[in-house]
Design a protein around this motif. Structure first.
Motif, PDB file in Angstrom:
ATOM      1  N   ALA A 162       5.221  -7.314   1.567  1.00  0.00           N
ATOM      2  CA  ALA A 162       5.391  -6.387   3.133  1.00  0.00           C
ATOM      3  C   ALA A 162       6.672  -5.457   2.685  1.00  0.00           C
ATOM      4  O   ALA A 162       6.874  -4.365   2.587  1.00  0.00           O
ATOM      5  CB  ALA A 162       6.495  -7.112   4.408  1.00  0.00           C
ATOM      6  N   VAL A 163       7.416  -6.303   2.178  1.00  0.00           N
ATOM      7  CA  VAL A 163       8.870  -5.336   1.881  1.00  0.00           C
ATOM      8  C   VAL A 163       8.441  -4.766   0.722  1.00  0.00           C
ATOM      9  O   VAL A 163       9.074  -3.222   0.767  1.00  0.00           O
ATOM     10  CB  VAL A 163      10.177  -5.795   1.396  1.00  0.00           C
ATOM     11  N   GLY A 164       8.245  -4.873  -0.273  1.00  0.00           N
ATOM     12  CA  GLY A 164       7.446  -3.947  -1.492  1.00  0.00           C
ATOM     13  C   GLY A 164       6.808  -2.547  -0.697  1.00  0.00           C
ATOM     14  O   GLY A 164       6.762  -1.647  -1.505  1.00  0.00           O
ATOM     15  N   VAL A 165       5.820  -2.734   0.089  1.00  0.00           N
ATOM     16  CA  VAL A 165       5.088  -1.378   0.944  1.00  0.00           C
ATOM     17  C   VAL A 165       6.135  -0.492   1.397  1.00  0.00           C
ATOM     18  O   VAL A 165       6.082   0.547   1.451  1.00  0.00           O
ATOM     19  CB  VAL A 165       4.028  -2.150   2.133  1.00  0.00           C
ATOM     20  N   LEU A 166       7.588  -1.411   2.277  1.00  0.00           N
ATOM     21  CA  LEU A 166       8.515  -0.227   2.603  1.00  0.00           C
ATOM     22  C   LEU A 166       9.602   0.089   1.541  1.00  0.00           C
ATOM     23  O   LEU A 166       9.826   1.243   1.398  1.00  0.00           O
ATOM     24  CB  LEU A 166       9.831  -1.650   3.366  1.00  0.00           C
ATOM     25  N   ARG A 167       9.755  -0.493   0.591  1.00  0.00           N
ATOM     26  CA  ARG A 167      10.161   0.085  -0.162  1.00  0.00           C
ATOM     27  C   ARG A 167       8.758   1.524  -1.150  1.00  0.00           C
ATOM     28  O   ARG A 167       9.766   2.402  -1.441  1.00  0.00           O
ATOM     29  CB  ARG A 167      10.495  -0.745  -1.938  1.00  0.00           C
ATOM     30  N   CYS A 168       7.392   1.731  -1.100  1.00  0.00           N
ATOM     31  CA  CYS A 168       7.375   2.328  -1.524  1.00  0.00           C
ATOM     32  C   CYS A 168       7.164   3.987  -0.536  1.00  0.00           C
ATOM     33  O   CYS A 168       7.628   4.568  -0.529  1.00  0.00           O
ATOM     34  CB  CYS A 168       5.539   2.059  -1.950  1.00  0.00           C
ATOM     35  N   LEU A 169       7.249   3.027  -0.354  1.00  0.00           N
ATOM     36  CA  LEU A 169       7.449   4.717   1.739  1.00  0.00           C
ATOM     37  C   LEU A 169       8.696   4.716   1.982  1.00  0.00           C
ATOM     38  O   LEU A 169       8.683   6.353   1.763  1.00  0.00           O
ATOM     39  CB  LEU A 169       6.677   3.808   2.715  1.00  0.00           C
ATOM     40  N   GLU A 170       9.823   4.690   0.995  1.00  0.00           N
ATOM     41  CA  GLU A 170      10.945   4.668   1.781  1.00  0.00           C
ATOM     42  C   GLU A 170      11.338   5.828  -0.059  1.00  0.00           C
ATOM     43  O   GLU A 170      11.572   6.860   0.348  1.00  0.00           O
ATOM     44  CB  GLU A 170      12.198   3.810   1.006  1.00  0.00           C
ATOM     45  N   ALA A 171      10.526   5.426  -0.242  1.00  0.00           N
ATOM     46  CA  ALA A 171      11.221   5.939  -2.202  1.00  0.00           C
ATOM     47  C   ALA A 171      10.158   7.145  -2.112  1.00  0.00           C
ATOM     48  O   ALA A 171      10.680   8.139  -2.078  1.00  0.00           O
ATOM     49  CB  ALA A 171       9.723   5.399  -3.408  1.00  0.00           C
ATOM     50  N   ILE A 172       9.039   7.686  -1.005  1.00  0.00           N
ATOM     51  CA  ILE A 172       8.180   8.344  -1.152  1.00  0.00           C
ATOM     52  C   ILE A 172       8.473   9.494  -0.319  1.00  0.00           C
ATOM     53  O   ILE A 172       8.964  10.338  -0.573  1.00  0.00           O
ATOM     54  CB  ILE A 172       6.479   8.486  -0.610  1.00  0.00           C
ATOM     55  N   ARG A 173       9.080   8.997   1.221  1.00  0.00           N
ATOM     56  CA  ARG A 173       9.841   9.316   1.959  1.00  0.00           C
ATOM     57  C   ARG A 173      11.733  10.523   1.388  1.00  0.00           C
ATOM     58  O   ARG A 173      11.363  11.748   1.799  1.00  0.00           O
ATOM     59  CB  ARG A 173      10.293   8.545   3.597  1.00  0.00           C
ATOM     60  N   LYS A 174      11.619   9.807   0.138  1.00  0.00           N
ATOM     61  CA  LYS A 174      13.035  10.835  -0.072  1.00  0.00           C
ATOM     62  C   LYS A 174      12.783  11.002  -1.546  1.00  0.00           C
ATOM     63  O   LYS A 174      12.825  12.404  -1.194  1.00  0.00           O
ATOM     64  CB  LYS A 174      13.855   9.328  -0.494  1.00  0.00           C
ATOM     65  N   PHE A 175      11.680  11.123  -2.504  1.00  0.00           N
ATOM     66  CA  PHE A 175      11.235  11.929  -3.040  1.00  0.00           C
ATOM     67  C   PHE A 175      10.097  12.642  -3.890  1.00  0.00           C
ATOM     68  O   PHE A 175      10.151  13.557  -4.268  1.00  0.00           O
ATOM     69  CB  PHE A 175      11.699  11.088  -4.715  1.00  0.00           C
ATOM     70  N   SER A 176       8.646  12.470  -2.700  1.00  0.00           N
ATOM     71  CA  SER A 176       7.486  13.113  -2.776  1.00  0.00           C
ATOM     72  C   SER A 176       6.868  13.111  -1.569  1.00  0.00           C
ATOM     73  O   SER A 176       6.222  12.025  -1.250  1.00  0.00           O
ATOM     74  CB  SER A 176       6.988  12.276  -3.931  1.00  0.00           C
ATOM     75  N   PRO A 177       7.271  13.822   0.170  1.00  0.00           N
ATOM     76  CA  PRO A 177       7.339  13.503   0.918  1.00  0.00           C
ATOM     77  C   PRO A 177       5.363  13.890   0.901  1.00  0.00           C
ATOM     78  O   PRO A 177       4.143  13.626   1.722  1.00  0.00           O
ATOM     79  CB  PRO A 177       7.961  13.927   1.808  1.00  0.00           C
ATOM     80  N   LYS A 178       4.974  14.824   0.390  1.00  0.00           N
ATOM     81  CA  LYS A 178       3.496  15.034   0.284  1.00  0.00           C
ATOM     82  C   LYS A 178       2.566  14.305  -0.670  1.00  0.00           C
ATOM     83  O   LYS A 178       1.993  14.519  -0.427  1.00  0.00           O
ATOM     84  CB  LYS A 178       3.313  16.284  -0.367  1.00  0.00           C
ATOM     85  N   CYS A 179       3.309  13.550  -1.346  1.00  0.00           N
ATOM     86  CA  CYS A 179       2.790  12.227  -1.754  1.00  0.00           C
ATOM     87  C   CYS A 179       1.580  11.099  -0.737  1.00  0.00           C
ATOM     88  O   CYS A 179       2.440  11.293   0.469  1.00  0.00           O
ATOM     89  CB  CYS A 179       3.210  11.734  -2.894  1.00  0.00           C
ATOM     90  N   ARG A 180       0.283  12.159  -1.277  1.00  0.00           N
ATOM     91  CA  ARG A 180      -0.917  10.921  -0.509  1.00  0.00           C
ATOM     92  C   ARG A 180      -0.983   9.206  -0.386  1.00  0.00           C
ATOM     93  O   ARG A 180      -0.519   8.816  -1.745  1.00  0.00           O
ATOM     94  CB  ARG A 180      -1.837  11.416  -0.873  1.00  0.00           C
ATOM     95  N   PHE A 181      -0.009   8.071   0.451  1.00  0.00           N
ATOM     96  CA  PHE A 181       0.104   7.349  -0.420  1.00  0.00           C
ATOM     97  C   PHE A 181      -0.966   5.911   0.367  1.00  0.00           C
ATOM     98  O   PHE A 181      -1.263   6.341   1.703  1.00  0.00           O
ATOM     99  CB  PHE A 181       1.010   6.314   0.759  1.00  0.00           C
ATOM    100  N   TYR A 182      -1.229   5.243  -0.273  1.00  0.00           N
ATOM    101  CA  TYR A 182      -1.940   3.849   0.392  1.00  0.00           C
ATOM    102  C   TYR A 182      -1.757   2.550   0.070  1.00  0.00           C
ATOM    103  O   TYR A 182      -1.280   2.106  -0.831  1.00  0.00           O
ATOM    104  CB  TYR A 182      -3.365   3.942  -0.449  1.00  0.00           C
ATOM    105  N   SER A 183      -2.023   2.158   0.606  1.00  0.00           N
ATOM    106  CA  SER A 183      -1.269   0.430   0.417  1.00  0.00           C
ATOM    107  C   SER A 183      -2.622  -0.603   1.238  1.00  0.00           C
ATOM    108  O   SER A 183      -3.450  -0.453   1.961  1.00  0.00           O
ATOM    109  CB  SER A 183      -0.445   0.052   1.305  1.00  0.00           C
ATOM    110  N   ALA A 184      -3.180  -1.313   0.575  1.00  0.00           N
ATOM    111  CA  ALA A 184      -4.261  -2.855   0.949  1.00  0.00           C
ATOM    112  C   ALA A 184      -3.676  -3.538   1.753  1.00  0.00           C
ATOM    113  O   ALA A 184      -3.106  -4.318   1.371  1.00  0.00           O
ATOM    114  CB  ALA A 184      -4.508  -3.196  -0.344  1.00  0.00           C
TER     115      ALA A 184
END
Ligand code: G4F
Length: 356
Positions: free
Chosen positions: A103-125
């Motif tokens: 759960a928190v791992g997904v939050l870490r990914c989302l935060e990293a994308i929000r901060k550094f690569s907001p155009k990146c398409r994110f998928y989580s299983a």
């Protein structure tokens, strides 16, 4: 310049099939994230490692710095998260670690994308374990979230977080519900692989007139909706390339008991068996004569061991993936029977090689 994708959990079943799929069907550069390990196991990556477009990178879902560094340095176009503490049974023994990674791992990914690569398409299983104690069958995306394990609760939290980030920051972020998906690369602690490996071991013993120990299982009456993992990675990629990010559910739309998986798996090895006894005393034994090949001291193929019962069981999972079939044009290509056969034959092949 080629587009780039980060895949977490790349050495596992889903991650390795996703890497193979992307390398075979796109021209993307693939960055496969693995945790540091003193004895890494890259056996699922035999194909991927041959490609000059595939690179292993080190990161850990429990370490936000490592995720942020990778997203900042690679600036990926896609980020597919297939890492988790994915064994439901273990989630009662390591609940905090399960929640942290899943759960928190997904939050870490989302935060990293929000901060550094907001155009990146994110998928989580996501997982059908989120449905848990089901109220109707087949389940669709409207089914209430009723998890029965720390793992299911963690996946449900990840689902909410992905939706919150998508809506708050306008990210292309998808969490999809995946019903059970298996393969020849499945981890050996999961019930399907435990059975296919056990069948191969027992067949080898029968052929060599050696005594064998039965496979020990927990609740054989649980029902699951099983597909092949290859079908699911294809579905995930279609989801990642829509006009708008949207949640979907992938399933075979069939349900089968563990009992049925056992029967079919042994039949694939030419062994037919019969169930007899009750509850903890129930056994599945050879129902035919193998001439001199069967050692009379060992005819029990499967026995029940309550050690494998779970503190709370999900008794029935049966998905309804009609939305994905209709809107994404996706459907599974590998049937339940074929899945069982592929797994059993692959393990028989492996068992024979290790005897040579
Ligand atoms: O193979 P399993 O361990 O898979 P489970 O718990 O359904 O979870 C899998 O599917 C989820 C999607 O629904 C994923 F999210 C999750 O990551 C994972 O991939 O157990 C399947 C069933 C259970 O009901 C379990 O109680 O098999 C039953 N079972 C009976 N004997 C056993 C055993 N499971 C295991 N692992 N080992 C046994 O000996």
């Amino acid at each position: 310049m080629a587009k780039k994708i980060i895949i977490t959990g790349v050495s596992g079943q889903d991650g390795s099939y996703m890497a193979d799929f992307i390398l075979n069907n796109t021209d993307l550069d693939v960055f496969g994230m693995v945790r540091r390990a003193s004895k890494p196991d890259y056996s699922n990556l035999k194909n991927a490692l041959k490609s000059s477009r595939f690179k292993l990178v080190t990161g850990d879902l429990s370490d936000s710095q490592s995720i942020e560094n990778l997203v900042r340095e690679i600036n990926p176009d896609y980020f597919i998260n297939l890492a988790a503490q994915s064994f439901v049974g273990a989630s009662w023994q390591i609940p905090e670690q399960t929640f942290d990674v899943t759960a928190v791992g997904v939050l870490r990914c989302l935060e990293a994308i929000r901060k550094f690569s907001p155009k990146c398409r994110f998928y989580s299983a996501g997982s059908s374990e989120e449905m848990g104690d089901v109220t109707y069958s087949p389940q669709d995306l409207n089914h209430p979230i009723r998890p029965r394990s720390p793992y299911g609760a963690a996946k449900a939290a990840a689902r909410h977080l992905t939706k919150v980030y998508k809506e708050s920051y306008n990210l292309y972020a998808v969490h999809s519900i995946l019903y059970n998906h298996e393969s020849e690369r499945r981890g050996e602690e999961f019930v399907t692989r435990k059975i296919s490996k056990g069948v191969a071991r027992i067949l080898t013993s029968i052929k060599r007139d050696r005594a064998f120990k039965p496979i020990e299982l927990g609740n054989v009456d649980a029902k699951r909706d099983w597909s092949h993992a290859k079908d699911f990675v294809r579905g995930i990629w279609i989801m990642m390339n829509q006009e708008k990010a949207k949640e979907y559910l992938l399933s075979s739309n069939e349900t089968h008991s563990i009992r049925e998986f056992v029967e079919k798996a042994f039949l694939c090895a030419g062994i037919s068996g019969l169930w007899h006894g009750e509850r903890e005393g129930e056994e599945f034994s050879i129902s035919q004569s193998y001439g001199n090949a069967v050692n009379p001291s060992s005819s029990v193929l499967v026995k029940i061991n309550p050690e494998f019962y779970r503190p709370a069981e999900v008794a029935l999972l049966h998905g309804d993936s009609s939305l994905a079939r209709k809107e994404l044009g996706w459907q599974p290509e590998i049937s339940f029977d074929k899945l069982v056969e592929l797994m059993v034959l692959s393990d028989i092949d492996e068992a024979q090689k290790s005897e040579e």
